[in-house]
Motif scaffolding. Structure first.
Motif, PDB file in Angstrom:
ATOM      1  N   LEU A   1       0.804  -1.223   0.000  1.00 24.28           N
ATOM      2  CA  LEU A   1       0.000   0.000   0.000  1.00 24.28           C
ATOM      3  C   LEU A   1       0.835   1.270   0.000  1.00 24.28           C
ATOM      4  N   GLY A   2       2.141   1.144   0.220  1.00 29.24           N
ATOM      5  CA  GLY A   2       2.995   2.326   0.250  1.00 29.24           C
ATOM      6  C   GLY A   2       2.675   3.225   1.430  1.00 29.24           C
ATOM      7  N   GLU A   3       2.923   4.508   1.229  1.00 26.45           N
ATOM      8  CA  GLU A   3       2.631   5.495   2.276  1.00 26.45           C
ATOM      9  C   GLU A   3       1.125   5.563   2.546  1.00 26.45           C
ATOM     10  N   PRO A   4       0.742   5.899   3.771  1.00 25.51           N
ATOM     11  CA  PRO A   4      -0.686   6.116   4.034  1.00 25.51           C
ATOM     12  C   PRO A   4      -1.200   7.239   3.129  1.00 25.51           C
ATOM     13  N   ARG A   5      -2.451   7.101   2.673  1.00 24.26           N
ATOM     14  CA  ARG A   5      -3.038   8.145   1.822  1.00 24.26           C
ATOM     15  C   ARG A   5      -4.558   8.081   1.902  1.00 24.26           C
ATOM     16  N   ALA A   6      -5.174   9.149   1.466  1.00 25.43           N
ATOM     17  CA  ALA A   6      -6.632   9.239   1.457  1.00 25.43           C
ATOM     18  C   ALA A   6      -7.205   8.059   0.681  1.00 25.43           C
ATOM     19  N   GLY A   7      -8.311   7.517   1.200  1.00 23.22           N
ATOM     20  CA  GLY A   7      -8.960   6.399   0.552  1.00 23.22           C
ATOM     21  C   GLY A   7      -8.559   5.045   1.101  1.00 23.22           C
ATOM     22  N   GLN A   8      -7.640   5.031   2.056  1.00 26.39           N
ATOM     23  CA  GLN A   8      -7.280   3.772   2.700  1.00 26.39           C
ATOM     24  C   GLN A   8      -8.071   3.619   3.997  1.00 26.39           C
ATOM     25  N   LEU A   9      -8.322   2.369   4.357  1.00 26.76           N
ATOM     26  CA  LEU A   9      -8.934   2.062   5.643  1.00 26.76           C
ATOM     27  C   LEU A   9      -7.848   1.645   6.616  1.00 26.76           C
ATOM     28  N   LEU A  10      -7.987   2.127   7.846  1.00 24.80           N
ATOM     29  CA  LEU A  10      -7.157   1.682   8.957  1.00 24.80           C
ATOM     30  C   LEU A  10      -8.036   0.783   9.812  1.00 24.80           C
ATOM     31  N   ILE A  11      -7.580  -0.429  10.075  1.00 21.33           N
ATOM     32  CA  ILE A  11      -8.352  -1.396  10.839  1.00 21.33           C
ATOM     33  C   ILE A  11      -7.559  -1.722  12.096  1.00 21.33           C
TER      34      ILE A  11
ATOM     35  N   CYS B   1     -13.965   7.536  11.945  1.00 21.05           N
ATOM     36  CA  CYS B   1     -14.381   6.176  12.308  1.00 21.05           C
ATOM     37  C   CYS B   1     -15.696   5.901  11.585  1.00 21.05           C
ATOM     38  N   LEU B   2     -15.771   4.769  10.921  1.00 19.08           N
ATOM     39  CA  LEU B   2     -16.933   4.473  10.089  1.00 19.08           C
ATOM     40  C   LEU B   2     -18.027   3.687  10.792  1.00 19.08           C
TER      41      LEU B   2
ATOM     42  N   TYR C   1     -10.602   3.937  22.827  1.00 21.58           N
ATOM     43  CA  TYR C   1     -11.501   4.528  21.840  1.00 21.58           C
ATOM     44  C   TYR C   1     -11.500   3.761  20.523  1.00 21.58           C
ATOM     45  N   PHE C   2     -10.342   3.312  20.088  1.00 26.98           N
ATOM     46  CA  PHE C   2     -10.237   2.687  18.775  1.00 26.98           C
ATOM     47  C   PHE C   2     -10.381   1.174  18.796  1.00 26.98           C
ATOM     48  N   GLU C   3     -10.912   0.619  19.883  1.00 28.95           N
ATOM     49  CA  GLU C   3     -11.181  -0.817  19.966  1.00 28.95           C
ATOM     50  C   GLU C   3     -12.034  -1.261  18.779  1.00 28.95           C
ATOM     51  N   ARG C   4     -11.539  -2.176  17.972  1.00 32.05           N
ATOM     52  CA  ARG C   4     -12.231  -2.720  16.798  1.00 32.05           C
ATOM     53  C   ARG C   4     -12.738  -1.625  15.860  1.00 32.05           C
ATOM     54  N   SER C   5     -11.923  -0.609  15.665  1.00 33.84           N
ATOM     55  CA  SER C   5     -12.286   0.524  14.800  1.00 33.84           C
ATOM     56  C   SER C   5     -11.897   0.281  13.351  1.00 33.84           C
ATOM     57  N   VAL C   6     -12.670   0.900  12.476  1.00 30.45           N
ATOM     58  CA  VAL C   6     -12.339   0.997  11.061  1.00 30.45           C
ATOM     59  C   VAL C   6     -12.401   2.485  10.732  1.00 30.45           C
ATOM     60  N   VAL C   7     -11.270   3.034  10.299  1.00 27.43           N
ATOM     61  CA  VAL C   7     -11.145   4.470  10.041  1.00 27.43           C
ATOM     62  C   VAL C   7     -10.857   4.699   8.570  1.00 27.43           C
ATOM     63  N   LEU C   8     -11.628   5.579   7.942  1.00 29.56           N
ATOM     64  CA  LEU C   8     -11.332   5.993   6.573  1.00 29.56           C
ATOM     65  C   LEU C   8     -10.354   7.152   6.648  1.00 29.56           C
ATOM     66  N   LEU C   9      -9.212   7.002   6.025  1.00 32.26           N
ATOM     67  CA  LEU C   9      -8.206   8.056   5.989  1.00 32.26           C
ATOM     68  C   LEU C   9      -8.604   9.075   4.926  1.00 32.26           C
ATOM     69  N   LEU C  10      -8.762  10.336   5.351  1.00 36.78           N
ATOM     70  CA  LEU C  10      -9.194  11.411   4.452  1.00 36.78           C
ATOM     71  C   LEU C  10      -8.029  12.244   3.943  1.00 36.78           C
ATOM     72  N   ASP C  11      -7.012  12.418   4.763  1.00 42.06           N
ATOM     73  CA  ASP C  11      -5.829  13.200   4.410  1.00 42.06           C
ATOM     74  C   ASP C  11      -4.620  12.650   5.144  1.00 42.06           C
ATOM     75  N   HIS C  12      -3.479  12.695   4.480  1.00 39.52           N
ATOM     76  CA  HIS C  12      -2.206  12.328   5.117  1.00 39.52           C
ATOM     77  C   HIS C  12      -1.123  13.156   4.445  1.00 39.52           C
ATOM     78  N   ASN C  13      -0.384  13.913   5.248  1.00 38.74           N
ATOM     79  CA  ASN C  13       0.732  14.696   4.716  1.00 38.74           C
ATOM     80  C   ASN C  13       1.776  14.865   5.814  1.00 38.74           C
ATOM     81  N   ASP C  14       2.771  15.698   5.572  1.00 35.12           N
ATOM     82  CA  ASP C  14       3.862  15.888   6.531  1.00 35.12           C
ATOM     83  C   ASP C  14       3.395  16.484   7.856  1.00 35.12           C
ATOM     84  N   GLU C  15       2.248  17.137   7.853  1.00 36.88           N
ATOM     85  CA  GLU C  15       1.741  17.774   9.066  1.00 36.88           C
ATOM     86  C   GLU C  15       0.878  16.855   9.918  1.00 36.88           C
ATOM     87  N   GLY C  16       0.426  15.730   9.346  1.00 34.12           N
ATOM     88  CA  GLY C  16      -0.384  14.800  10.114  1.00 34.12           C
ATOM     89  C   GLY C  16      -1.383  14.066   9.247  1.00 34.12           C
TER      90      GLY C  16
END
Length: 186
Positions: free
Chosen positions: A3-13, A42-43, A22-37
């Motif tokens: 998957l390479g670097e994290p980027r928008a459109g990836q799911l974090l499980i 959570c879906l 808070y993130f127990e059994r979470s699925v997160v849609l990544l909207l933005d990823h850059n040098d700042e954060g």
């Protein structure tokens, strides 16, 4: 799957269920990823909050369950819309593509422009956020699995989303989908 670097459109499980937090059994849609954060939502967390007056005009447009979702522990006063466009070749005003035909919807868009332009709409209150380098560190420590997002997972039934996404990934991550609250069964 690389998957390479994290980027928008990836799911974090979330990995390692049973630890709580808070993130127990979470699925997160990544909207933005850059040098700042990094920023995501959570879906799977259907909110227990009432529709706020400023968003009431969206009530009859929301995908079931037609409720606000809890997007994350950061910026609890922030509301963000996710929408799947009806025509994947168009980009309606007030919509920014995240991947394929799914994007962020400006919740200040006039409802007249929104009605009929989207197949699905969900609204999230709060965000999941990471500072510079924080998400990459968590990935290196094995706190998250990653995969490409699918629209049907974002707008489908939120119950058991964690298990369904892990099963789709298969392999090592897929075995986590059978995790039980009873340690002797794992």
């Amino acid at each position: 799957m690389e998957l390479g670097e994290p980027r928008a459109g990836q799911l974090l499980i979330a990995t390692e269920p049973g630890r709580g937090g808070y993130f127990e059994r979470s699925v997160v849609l990544l909207l933005d990823h850059n040098d700042e954060g990094s920023l995501g939502v959570c879906l799977h967390k259907v909110g227990e909050m009432d529709m706020v007056d400023s968003l009431e005009h969206f009530s009859d447009l929301l995908t079931p369950p037609a409720q606000l979702f809890e997007g994350g522990p950061v910026s609890g006063q922030t509301a963000l819309g996710l929408a799947q466009v009806r025509n994947p070749w168009e980009e309606p005003p007030g919509w920014r593509r995240v991947f394929a035909d799914v994007g962020v919807l400006d919740l200040e868009s006039p409802v007249e422009l929104v009605r009929g332009a989207y197949v699905h709409i969900r609204i999230y209150v709060g965000l999941a956020g990471w500072g510079a380098g924080q998400l990459v560190g968590e990935l290196l420590r094995g706190s998250w699995f990653r995969t490409h997002a699918l629209a049907e997972e974002i707008f489908g039934t939120p119950e058991n989303l964690w298990r369904r996404v892990l099963r789709r990934i298969g392999g090592g991550p897929g075995t986590w989908s059978t995790w039980s609250e009873h340690p002797e069964w794992n």
